[in-house]
Design an enzyme around this catalytic site. Structure first.
Site, PDB file in Angstrom:
ATOM      1  CE1 TYR A   1      -1.238 -38.517 -38.681  1.00  0.00           C
ATOM      2  CE2 TYR A   1       0.695 -38.115 -37.325  1.00  0.00           C
ATOM      3  CZ  TYR A   1      -0.075 -37.821 -38.450  1.00  0.00           C
ATOM      4  OH  TYR A   1       0.326 -36.846 -39.318  1.00  0.00           O
ATOM      5  CB  CYS A   2      -2.626 -44.857 -39.419  1.00  0.00           C
ATOM      6  SG  CYS A   2      -3.799 -45.710 -38.353  1.00  0.00           S
ATOM      7  NE  ARG A   3      -8.735 -44.297 -43.739  1.00  0.00           N
ATOM      8  CZ  ARG A   3      -9.901 -44.902 -43.480  1.00  0.00           C
ATOM      9  NH1 ARG A   3     -10.900 -44.195 -43.000  1.00  0.00           N
ATOM     10  NH2 ARG A   3     -10.064 -46.187 -43.680  1.00  0.00           N
TER      11      ARG A   3
ATOM     12  CE1 TYR B   1      -4.363 -34.769 -39.703  1.00  0.00           C
ATOM     13  CE2 TYR B   1      -5.566 -35.411 -41.671  1.00  0.00           C
ATOM     14  CZ  TYR B   1      -4.897 -34.457 -40.945  1.00  0.00           C
ATOM     15  OH  TYR B   1      -4.740 -33.198 -41.456  1.00  0.00           O
TER      16      TYR B   1
END
Length: 518
Positions: A481-483, A510
């Site tokens: 996952y990232c932003r 996120y």
């Protein structure tokens, strides 16, 4: 004075054309490699480019000093401490460069030696007349940004510690730049999104006075606190930085214009199998995740394309572009801006190819956070998210007096599939949140991770993931996952190309998780 700023959004990079309208003499500062805009504008303004000044040896893009020298006959100039593989004019601290006539009047540039980001870093003070009390402005390179200062950690491999360079940076800021009048305009070499700092503003100019008041790194504090502050939480360094710095220092082939040749599918696959070429899918994220050639890498042209490509493709690797029709030349140019010249060609209309030959295609595995089947993350608190920018201080560090930074470097430029969220949870520190058979990987930058992450997640930033894949177990499922769901897709493509069979990413990243737990 003729003054023009050229800002390249895809690399957050600024260059400058400065000229004296009376004499027609001009200087270009920190040019990019594709120089046609500069040449056109200089000709239209009746200017002759006589000097190309580099504020330092850049690492994040391939500079155009060699291209301009060939096109105009201009002299290339660096700060006195620069060591280069080609002839340059060395600019001394305090040296004045007049663009005016024999009377000594006219536009005048003054060189300030400002080591800290690099040893040879300089800033250039601009005056319309040599005796002006208040300068027109100062070109600050990577020494001072709007909202931040240059990162001091890029020379670690050369034996200079980040702490030593940070101390030099502090002296440069306080004995050179902050002695200028408050009304002096500040024109930096980079803006928000650049990996050359962690808290850069989206504004492309400011004033010395505003930076004195509002820049977190310029607030009154002991030198040791400054050193701790600016050496903590810097974004991960993209893999191509060392490559570009070497080319900018030693010399590089000149840019060759034109589109890449068209290849058949058989030719593209042969380039992959026989020459080790990377198949780089440049299409929008939604198109890539729906269907792509198995084993291809991905970074979309509507994001920070070149920077992300430089994070997952090793410099010098042959590249075949998988681009939507009409975008292949743009893709080639943007790769050339970071020195990735080895583009063998492009596959015309990859979507049509995939429709005809579905047996060669794969779809990305994407899940929503709740599909992991784990208990809800406990919230230890709430951290405000402002465009993905977060406090860059390391966990446990004392924070000196002054407002805190609000950026951690490059974030997802296009929040595809993300949900809007006003706030996100902070890291609860629960190490057993992810099931034992899942490797939960946060590919954001360190400061983003420190400010708040999913419990149980490990931080392997996208910029360094290609060099740290051995830390992951290919026999276990990987969830990324990232932003907002862009960098995680790029990372998933990289792992799949390296043979990981069970890889998926969290839709919306996120931000979406935070929105769902409020």
């Amino acid at each position: 004075m003729h003054f023009a700023q050229y800002y390249l959004d895809c690399l957050s990079q600024a260059s400058y054309l400065i000229g004296d309208k009376t004499t027609g003499r001009a200087v270009l500062v920190d040019p990019r490699r594709d120089i046609d805009d500069y040449l056109h504008d200089a000709e239209a303004a009746g200017l002759r480019i006589e000097l190309v000044i580099e504020t330092h040896i850049h690492a994040d893009f391939l500079s155009g000093h060699l291209e301009l020298a060939r096109a105009t006959g201009a002299t290339i100039a660096f700060g006195e401490a620069a060591e280069t593989g080609f002839p340059v004019r060395r600019l001394r601290d305090g040296e004045r460069i007049s663009l005016g006539g024999d009377d000594g009047q006219g536009v005048t540039l003054t060189v300030l030696a400002t080591p800290g980001h690099t040893l040879e870093s300089i800033c250039v003070v601009l005056r319309e007349h040599p005796d002006d009390d208040v300068p027109f402005g100062v070109l600050t390179g990577d020494t001072l940004f709007v909202g931040d200062v240059g990162r001091p950690d890029l020379l670690s491999a050369a034996g200079h510690t980040p702490q030593d360079m940070a101390a030099r940076l502090h002296r440069s800021l306080h004995t050179k730049l902050l002695t200028l009048p408050d009304a002096t305009r500040v024109f930096p070499a980079h803006g928000a999104g650049s990996a050359c700092g962690r808290s850069l503003s989206s504004e492309t100019s400011s004033t010395i006075g505003d930076q004195r008041r509002f820049n977190y790194a310029l607030q009154p504090m002991p030198v040791d606190d400054f050193i701790r502050l600016v050496t903590a939480g810097q974004p991960a360094t993209p893999g191509y930085f060392a490559h570009d710095a070497a080319l900018n220092r030693d010399g590089h082939p000149l840019l060759e214009p034109g589109p890449p040749p068209a290849l058949t599918l058989d030719e593209a696959l042969a380039a992959r199998d026989r020459q080790g070429a990377v198949l780089l899918d440049c299409r929008p994220l939604a198109a890539y995740t729906r269907a792509h050639l198995t084993g291809s890498l991905h970074t979309s042209l509507d994001t920070r394309f070149a920077e992300y490509a430089g994070s997952v493709v090793t410099p010098g690797t042959p590249i075949v572009l998988l681009a939507d029709p009409g975008t292949e030349q743009e893709a080639r140019l943007r790769l050339a801006r970071i020195g990735y010249d080895h583009v063998l060609g492009h596959l015309p209309d990859p979507a049509a190819v995939l429709d005809r030959m579905p047996e060669l295609s794969s779809s990305s595995r994407r899940i929503r956070y709740e599909e992991l089947g784990v208990r809800e993350a406990p919230l230890a608190g709430v951290a405000k998210a402002e465009g993905g920018r977060t406090d860059g201080a390391e966990s446990g560090d004392a924070i000196p007096t002054g407002s805190l930074p609000t950026d951690s470097g490059p974030a997802d430029s296009v929040p595809t599939d993300s949900e809007s969220a006003d706030s996100v949870p902070t890291n609860s520190g629960s190490a057993d949140f992810a099931p034992a058979d899942i490797q939960l990987i946060d590919v954001r930058n360190p400061a983003e991770y420190e400010a708040g992450a999913l419990p149980g997640a490990r931080n392997l930033p996208l910029a360094g993931l290609a060099h740290r894949i051995a830390e992951l177990d290919p026999s276990r499922r990987v969830v990324l996952y990232c932003r907002s769901g862009n960098r995680s897709v790029i990372a998933a493509a990289l792992l799949e190309a390296r043979g990981f069979a069970e890889v998926c990413d969290v839709i919306g990243g996120y931000e979406a998780v935070g929105a769902g737990t409020q």
